[in-house]
Design a protein around this motif. Structure first.
Motif, PDB file in Angstrom:
ATOM      1  N   THR A 143       0.874  -1.165   0.000  1.00  0.00           N
ATOM      2  CA  THR A 143       0.000   0.000   0.000  1.00  0.00           C
ATOM      3  C   THR A 143       0.916   1.220   0.000  1.00  0.00           C
ATOM      4  O   THR A 143       1.757   1.370   0.892  1.00  0.00           O
ATOM      5  CB  THR A 143      -0.937   0.010   1.216  1.00  0.00           C
ATOM      6  N   VAL A 144       0.740   2.055  -1.018  1.00  0.00           N
ATOM      7  CA  VAL A 144       1.658   3.172  -1.265  1.00  0.00           C
ATOM      8  C   VAL A 144       1.040   4.478  -0.753  1.00  0.00           C
ATOM      9  O   VAL A 144      -0.181   4.679  -0.821  1.00  0.00           O
ATOM     10  CB  VAL A 144       1.965   3.268  -2.781  1.00  0.00           C
ATOM     11  N   ARG A 145       1.898   5.351  -0.257  1.00  0.00           N
ATOM     12  CA  ARG A 145       1.449   6.662   0.229  1.00  0.00           C
ATOM     13  C   ARG A 145       0.741   7.420  -0.893  1.00  0.00           C
ATOM     14  O   ARG A 145       1.122   7.323  -2.063  1.00  0.00           O
ATOM     15  CB  ARG A 145       2.633   7.482   0.732  1.00  0.00           C
ATOM     16  N   ASP A 146      -0.285   8.182  -0.515  1.00  0.00           N
ATOM     17  CA  ASP A 146      -1.048   8.962  -1.486  1.00  0.00           C
ATOM     18  C   ASP A 146      -0.123   9.828  -2.328  1.00  0.00           C
ATOM     19  O   ASP A 146       0.779  10.494  -1.802  1.00  0.00           O
ATOM     20  CB  ASP A 146      -2.061   9.861  -0.774  1.00  0.00           C
ATOM     21  N   GLY A 147      -0.367   9.800  -3.627  1.00  0.00           N
ATOM     22  CA  GLY A 147       0.369  10.644  -4.561  1.00  0.00           C
ATOM     23  C   GLY A 147       1.719  10.109  -4.996  1.00  0.00           C
ATOM     24  O   GLY A 147       2.393  10.728  -5.817  1.00  0.00           O
ATOM     25  N   LEU A 148       2.142   8.945  -4.477  1.00  0.00           N
ATOM     26  CA  LEU A 148       3.472   8.432  -4.791  1.00  0.00           C
ATOM     27  C   LEU A 148       3.459   7.122  -5.584  1.00  0.00           C
ATOM     28  O   LEU A 148       4.519   6.546  -5.837  1.00  0.00           O
ATOM     29  CB  LEU A 148       4.279   8.241  -3.506  1.00  0.00           C
ATOM     30  N   LEU A 149       2.285   6.654  -5.979  1.00  0.00           N
ATOM     31  CA  LEU A 149       2.189   5.359  -6.653  1.00  0.00           C
ATOM     32  C   LEU A 149       3.002   5.323  -7.946  1.00  0.00           C
ATOM     33  O   LEU A 149       3.804   4.404  -8.167  1.00  0.00           O
ATOM     34  CB  LEU A 149       0.726   4.989  -6.918  1.00  0.00           C
ATOM     35  N   ASP A 150       2.831   6.300  -8.809  1.00  0.00           N
ATOM     36  CA  ASP A 150       3.549   6.289 -10.084  1.00  0.00           C
ATOM     37  C   ASP A 150       5.054   6.420  -9.885  1.00  0.00           C
ATOM     38  O   ASP A 150       5.842   5.760 -10.571  1.00  0.00           O
ATOM     39  CB  ASP A 150       3.033   7.397 -11.005  1.00  0.00           C
TER      40      ASP A 150
END
Length: 99
Positions: free
Chosen positions: A11-18
């Protein structure tokens, strides 16, 4: 040693997936493959802000031993990549093929 495969869900921090996916693809995958790991695929679940991937190792060492080699590698340290900067939660499951 038999082949060991893990399904990893991050589960990735908001806004950092890409950004995470790009760094994983460009930095993590090449080193993993250099160290004898196989990548069975990777997927993004944007609705849940998750990154899922399959990693396997089959060789003279255990998966855990080879994974420790990855983490202690000077190339890994040179990445300057701290997973905690990107990942809120990780889930690693050892799985076996059913089909």
């Amino acid at each position: 040693m038999p082949k060991t495969t893990q399904l990893r869900t991050y589960t990735v921090r908001d806004g950092l997936l890409d950004e995470w996916v790009q760094r994983w693809r460009e930095e993590i995958v090449p080193l993993r493959m250099e160290l004898g790991f196989m990548i069975g695929g990777a997927w993004v679940d944007r609705e849940r802000n998750q990154f899922l991937w399959l990693i396997a190792y089959e060789g003279p060492e255990t998966f855990a031993e080879r994974n420790a080699l990855y983490w202690s590698s000077p190339k890994r340290e040179a990445m300057g990549l701290n997973p905690d900067d990107y990942l809120v939660r990780t889930d690693e499951r050892t799985v076996e093929s059913a089909y």
